[in-house]
Scaffold this motif. Structure first.
Motif, PDB file in Angstrom:
ATOM      1  N   LEU A   6      31.499  47.367  45.094  1.00  0.00           N
ATOM      2  CA  LEU A   6      33.542  47.389  44.864  1.00  0.00           C
ATOM      3  C   LEU A   6      33.215  45.741  44.162  1.00  0.00           C
ATOM      4  O   LEU A   6      33.415  45.542  43.309  1.00  0.00           O
ATOM      5  CB  LEU A   6      33.746  47.070  46.204  1.00  0.00           C
ATOM      6  N   ASN A   7      32.392  45.360  44.873  1.00  0.00           N
ATOM      7  CA  ASN A   7      32.266  43.490  44.558  1.00  0.00           C
ATOM      8  C   ASN A   7      31.742  43.741  42.514  1.00  0.00           C
ATOM      9  O   ASN A   7      32.404  42.941  42.171  1.00  0.00           O
ATOM     10  CB  ASN A   7      31.467  42.718  45.199  1.00  0.00           C
ATOM     11  N   LYS A   8      30.606  44.540  43.084  1.00  0.00           N
ATOM     12  CA  LYS A   8      30.675  44.236  41.301  1.00  0.00           C
ATOM     13  C   LYS A   8      31.731  45.112  40.816  1.00  0.00           C
ATOM     14  O   LYS A   8      31.579  44.205  38.856  1.00  0.00           O
ATOM     15  CB  LYS A   8      29.133  45.618  41.429  1.00  0.00           C
ATOM     16  N   LEU A   9      32.309  46.202  40.644  1.00  0.00           N
ATOM     17  CA  LEU A   9      33.169  46.091  40.350  1.00  0.00           C
ATOM     18  C   LEU A   9      34.107  45.081  39.362  1.00  0.00           C
ATOM     19  O   LEU A   9      34.702  44.845  38.485  1.00  0.00           O
ATOM     20  CB  LEU A   9      34.445  47.941  40.428  1.00  0.00           C
ATOM     21  N   ILE A  10      34.582  44.908  40.860  1.00  0.00           N
ATOM     22  CA  ILE A  10      35.516  43.791  40.756  1.00  0.00           C
ATOM     23  C   ILE A  10      35.227  42.100  39.946  1.00  0.00           C
ATOM     24  O   ILE A  10      35.972  41.567  38.777  1.00  0.00           O
ATOM     25  CB  ILE A  10      35.544  43.276  42.029  1.00  0.00           C
ATOM     26  N   ASN A  11      33.902  41.551  39.407  1.00  0.00           N
ATOM     27  CA  ASN A  11      33.383  40.759  39.257  1.00  0.00           C
ATOM     28  C   ASN A  11      32.888  41.181  37.219  1.00  0.00           C
ATOM     29  O   ASN A  11      33.687  40.483  36.680  1.00  0.00           O
ATOM     30  CB  ASN A  11      31.648  40.385  39.257  1.00  0.00           C
ATOM     31  N   LYS A  12      32.992  42.366  36.796  1.00  0.00           N
ATOM     32  CA  LYS A  12      32.118  42.728  35.862  1.00  0.00           C
ATOM     33  C   LYS A  12      34.755  43.002  35.052  1.00  0.00           C
ATOM     34  O   LYS A  12      34.253  43.150  34.459  1.00  0.00           O
ATOM     35  CB  LYS A  12      31.833  44.248  35.743  1.00  0.00           C
ATOM     36  N   TYR A  13      35.498  43.439  35.824  1.00  0.00           N
ATOM     37  CA  TYR A  13      36.531  43.769  35.661  1.00  0.00           C
ATOM     38  C   TYR A  13      38.095  42.706  35.496  1.00  0.00           C
ATOM     39  O   TYR A  13      38.635  42.957  35.124  1.00  0.00           O
ATOM     40  CB  TYR A  13      37.049  45.169  35.982  1.00  0.00           C
ATOM     41  N   ASN A  14      37.456  41.768  36.267  1.00  0.00           N
ATOM     42  CA  ASN A  14      38.011  40.874  36.305  1.00  0.00           C
ATOM     43  C   ASN A  14      38.475  40.152  35.264  1.00  0.00           C
ATOM     44  O   ASN A  14      37.648  39.260  35.196  1.00  0.00           O
ATOM     45  CB  ASN A  14      38.458  40.051  37.671  1.00  0.00           C
ATOM     46  N   VAL A  15      39.264  40.235  34.185  1.00  0.00           N
ATOM     47  CA  VAL A  15      39.704  39.552  32.407  1.00  0.00           C
ATOM     48  C   VAL A  15      40.700  39.657  32.532  1.00  0.00           C
ATOM     49  O   VAL A  15      41.705  40.129  33.135  1.00  0.00           O
ATOM     50  CB  VAL A  15      39.182  40.280  32.255  1.00  0.00           C
ATOM     51  N   ALA A  16      40.669  38.809  31.373  1.00  0.00           N
ATOM     52  CA  ALA A  16      42.366  38.922  31.113  1.00  0.00           C
ATOM     53  C   ALA A  16      42.999  40.077  30.499  1.00  0.00           C
ATOM     54  O   ALA A  16      42.434  40.963  29.605  1.00  0.00           O
ATOM     55  CB  ALA A  16      42.791  37.687  29.769  1.00  0.00           C
ATOM     56  N   ALA A  17      43.921  40.671  31.143  1.00  0.00           N
ATOM     57  CA  ALA A  17      44.724  42.229  31.076  1.00  0.00           C
ATOM     58  C   ALA A  17      45.916  42.243  30.461  1.00  0.00           C
ATOM     59  O   ALA A  17      46.758  41.363  31.652  1.00  0.00           O
ATOM     60  CB  ALA A  17      43.502  43.534  31.812  1.00  0.00           C
ATOM     61  N   PRO A  18      46.472  42.689  30.168  1.00  0.00           N
ATOM     62  CA  PRO A  18      47.937  42.340  29.765  1.00  0.00           C
ATOM     63  C   PRO A  18      48.749  43.410  31.284  1.00  0.00           C
ATOM     64  O   PRO A  18      47.856  44.926  31.920  1.00  0.00           O
ATOM     65  CB  PRO A  18      48.196  43.593  28.836  1.00  0.00           C
ATOM     66  N   ARG A  19      49.563  43.483  31.442  1.00  0.00           N
ATOM     67  CA  ARG A  19      50.860  44.599  32.705  1.00  0.00           C
ATOM     68  C   ARG A  19      50.996  46.179  31.569  1.00  0.00           C
ATOM     69  O   ARG A  19      51.633  46.659  32.658  1.00  0.00           O
ATOM     70  CB  ARG A  19      51.536  43.369  33.063  1.00  0.00           C
ATOM     71  N   THR A  25      51.312  45.271  22.953  1.00  0.00           N
ATOM     72  CA  THR A  25      51.756  44.215  23.903  1.00  0.00           C
ATOM     73  C   THR A  25      52.546  43.092  23.054  1.00  0.00           C
ATOM     74  O   THR A  25      52.198  43.101  21.456  1.00  0.00           O
ATOM     75  CB  THR A  25      50.920  43.669  24.874  1.00  0.00           C
ATOM     76  N   VAL A  26      53.350  42.262  23.578  1.00  0.00           N
ATOM     77  CA  VAL A  26      54.276  40.859  22.648  1.00  0.00           C
ATOM     78  C   VAL A  26      53.439  40.235  22.007  1.00  0.00           C
ATOM     79  O   VAL A  26      53.277  39.695  20.681  1.00  0.00           O
ATOM     80  CB  VAL A  26      55.158  40.421  23.645  1.00  0.00           C
ATOM     81  N   PRO A  27      52.077  39.804  22.581  1.00  0.00           N
ATOM     82  CA  PRO A  27      50.973  38.697  21.295  1.00  0.00           C
ATOM     83  C   PRO A  27      50.408  39.284  20.505  1.00  0.00           C
ATOM     84  O   PRO A  27      50.152  38.801  19.490  1.00  0.00           O
ATOM     85  CB  PRO A  27      49.893  38.868  22.621  1.00  0.00           C
ATOM     86  N   PHE A  28      51.054  40.579  20.065  1.00  0.00           N
ATOM     87  CA  PHE A  28      50.638  41.273  18.889  1.00  0.00           C
ATOM     88  C   PHE A  28      51.421  41.706  18.351  1.00  0.00           C
ATOM     89  O   PHE A  28      50.731  43.182  17.107  1.00  0.00           O
ATOM     90  CB  PHE A  28      49.005  42.348  19.376  1.00  0.00           C
ATOM     91  N   TRP A  29      52.554  41.404  18.817  1.00  0.00           N
ATOM     92  CA  TRP A  29      53.845  41.776  17.586  1.00  0.00           C
ATOM     93  C   TRP A  29      53.462  41.234  16.521  1.00  0.00           C
ATOM     94  O   TRP A  29      53.153  40.527  15.687  1.00  0.00           O
ATOM     95  CB  TRP A  29      55.120  42.082  18.255  1.00  0.00           C
ATOM     96  N   GLU A  30      54.359  42.023  15.376  1.00  0.00           N
ATOM     97  CA  GLU A  30      53.647  41.616  13.955  1.00  0.00           C
ATOM     98  C   GLU A  30      54.974  41.450  13.307  1.00  0.00           C
ATOM     99  O   GLU A  30      55.862  41.447  12.899  1.00  0.00           O
ATOM    100  CB  GLU A  30      53.238  42.754  12.538  1.00  0.00           C
ATOM    101  N   ASN A  31      55.332  40.112  14.179  1.00  0.00           N
ATOM    102  CA  ASN A  31      56.278  39.375  13.989  1.00  0.00           C
ATOM    103  C   ASN A  31      56.850  38.675  12.205  1.00  0.00           C
ATOM    104  O   ASN A  31      58.174  38.888  12.082  1.00  0.00           O
ATOM    105  CB  ASN A  31      56.624  38.019  14.774  1.00  0.00           C
ATOM    106  N   GLU A  32      55.843  38.851  12.046  1.00  0.00           N
ATOM    107  CA  GLU A  32      55.888  38.222  10.603  1.00  0.00           C
ATOM    108  C   GLU A  32      56.414  39.320   8.682  1.00  0.00           C
ATOM    109  O   GLU A  32      56.664  39.186   8.070  1.00  0.00           O
ATOM    110  CB  GLU A  32      54.384  37.711   9.339  1.00  0.00           C
ATOM    111  N   LEU A  33      56.067  40.606  10.486  1.00  0.00           N
ATOM    112  CA  LEU A  33      56.726  41.217   9.173  1.00  0.00           C
ATOM    113  C   LEU A  33      57.798  42.650   9.739  1.00  0.00           C
ATOM    114  O   LEU A  33      58.693  43.666   9.261  1.00  0.00           O
ATOM    115  CB  LEU A  33      55.665  43.109   9.174  1.00  0.00           C
TER     116      LEU A  33
END
Length: 454
Positions: A6-19, A25-33
């Motif tokens: 489990l600790n190995k999985l935590i270290n591997k997958y504890n990355v920045a991730a959307p909810r 997700t909002v950061p990838f909206w094509e606002n210019e279009l």
């Protein structure tokens, strides 16, 4: 699963991730279009096809009397309650703009949710004016769901009675943690007695569902404080519990700089808080419903998870899907399934645009065909724990390639075109959804966009 694994999985997958309250997700909206005319056309088209299902209304009430330093919401801190009346006036004017777009004399309202900020910052009288204005000339669908978020320390019997009489049967109490040290550092103060008083009043009036918002990973939080918070929560006996991961994003919310990363439980320590809380909640009979949510077996949220009608949107998990969600107020996000739109983020700009008769939308995204398929994939994984890949969809092969390490780590199982989450995978649900997120895969700049997955 062994602790070492489990600790190995935590270290591997504890990355920045959307909810994943949306895709993209909002950061990838094509606002210019994006432009407002496209948005209103999508709203009208969606409504014309689904008007009998009713619409959902989210109202953002941003005001708070003090700043909770953990908070990631769009808020305005003030003790001046004279702001209430003009804000409600602007909300009702914005609602009238949408009614003109929909061109329907009598709308069917399926959901209303009041969020914030602190909805109970507003007086009961002003909330009555707001809700009466939204309902005026319209009708509720059968089984309509009206809910609001409440701060236990300032919610009065008058708040509860006024909203109940208008059709509200659900409320969500923002508790976070009962430990006094934690409450001090996050500047969020309420007692067990405050919560008990609100619950007694609400139950007496006939509220059918009460949710507790609890957070793990807060500064100074320990296993002992989480255990105490869960124990006291179980004694109070809510119908639902939202047990969220604290999102540490001080580059977006400077108030979080009141404490440092050294004050926060991280990695294995943080996941252990989640495991402890989750186990205690489930031991008391609450069922796991999607990501971070638990409900009693007679609650509508659990029943929706069982019959396949559970939905996820910008308000979180819901027990129904309505094709059109209209967001009113500062920073509110609206959803017409094939398009998203977000309002301006400052009160001043909001009032200015409303005063000019201009819809206060500042950005958004029109979904293309690929987006719509991926949105459904992610929604199915978040709500049902299972995705059936669409035959012939060109990204299926790439998705399967990205799922290989998740399959090897036993987070998901794949059987031909069916992807199923495993029990351990539920703790890594955000990571699993990332495999379906084509727009996220196309960027390497993630660290300052999202909070950590664990």
């Amino acid at each position: 699963m062994e602790t070492e694994t489990l600790n190995k999985l935590i270290n591997k997958y504890n990355v920045a991730a959307p909810r994943y309250t949306s895709y993209p997700t909002v950061p990838f909206w094509e606002n210019e279009l994006f432009n407002v005319n496209d948005w209103t056309e999508r709203v009208a088209l969606n409504f014309s096809k689904s008007k009998d299902q009713g619409i959902s209304i989210y109202v953002h009430l941003p005001y708070c009397e003090s700043l909770c330093t953990y908070c990631g919401c769009n808020t305005r801190i003030t003790k001046n309650h004279q702001v209430e009346d003009p804000y409600i006036t602007s909300l009702l004017k914005e609602w009238q703009m949408y009614k003109e777009i929909l061109k329907e004399e009598k709308l069917k309202i399926a959901e209303i949710h009041l969020g914030g900020g602190t909805p109970t910052f507003f007086t009961a009288e002003n909330l009555h004016r707001l809700i009466s204005g939204l309902l005026d000339g319209n009708e509720k669908t059968e089984g309509a769901s009206f809910s609001f978020e409440a701060h236990p320390a300032n919610t009065t019997y008058e708040h509860l009675k006024t909203l109940f009489d208008l059709g509200f049967k659900r409320l969500s109490l923002g508790i976070q943690d009962f430990d006094e040290r934690v409450q001090f550092i996050i500047n969020r103060h309420q007692t067990v007695d405050d919560v008990a008083r609100v619950m007694e009043d609400a139950r007496g009036l006939g509220y059918e569902s009460i949710n507790f918002d609890l957070i793990y990973g807060l500064p100074l939080q320990t296993a002992e404080s989480v255990r105490m918070t869960i124990e006291k929560s179980m004694e109070l006996n809510p119908d639902r519990i939202s047990f969220y991961s604290y999102a540490h994003v001080p580059w977006i919310k400077p108030g979080q700089r009141r404490f440092t990363e050294h004050d926060l439980p991280v990695g294995e320590e943080k996941l252990n808080l989640y495991k402890l809380g989750k186990q205690m909640i489930q031991d008391c009979g609450y069922k796991d419903v999607g990501m971070d949510h638990f409900a009693k077996t007679d609650d509508a949220l659990y029943l929706a998870s069982m019959d396949g009608t559970l939905h996820r949107n910008f308000m979180g998990y819901a027990d129904r899907y309505t094709p059109l969600l209209i967001g009113l107020g500062v920073s509110s996000i609206s959803d017409a399934w094939t398009a998203f739109a977000q309002n301006v983020k400052t009160v001043e700009e909001y009032h200015e645009l409303i005063g000019k008769g201009i819809l206060p939308v500042v950005k958004g995204h029109i979904l293309n065909d690929e987006d719509i398929v991926l949105r459904q994939y992610i929604l199915d994984m978040m709500c049902r724990g299972k995705v059936v890949l669409k035959e012939g969809f060109e990204l299926n092969e790439k998705i399967m390639d990205r799922l290989v390490p998740l399959i090897n780590d036993q987070l998901v199982e794949a059987n031909e075109n069916i992807i199923q989450i495993t029990e351990i995978g539920k703790s890594f649900l955000r990571n699993v959804c990332m495999a379906f997120d084509e727009r996220l895969q196309q960027t390497k700049e993630r660290e300052n966009l999202f909070s950590q997955a664990i």
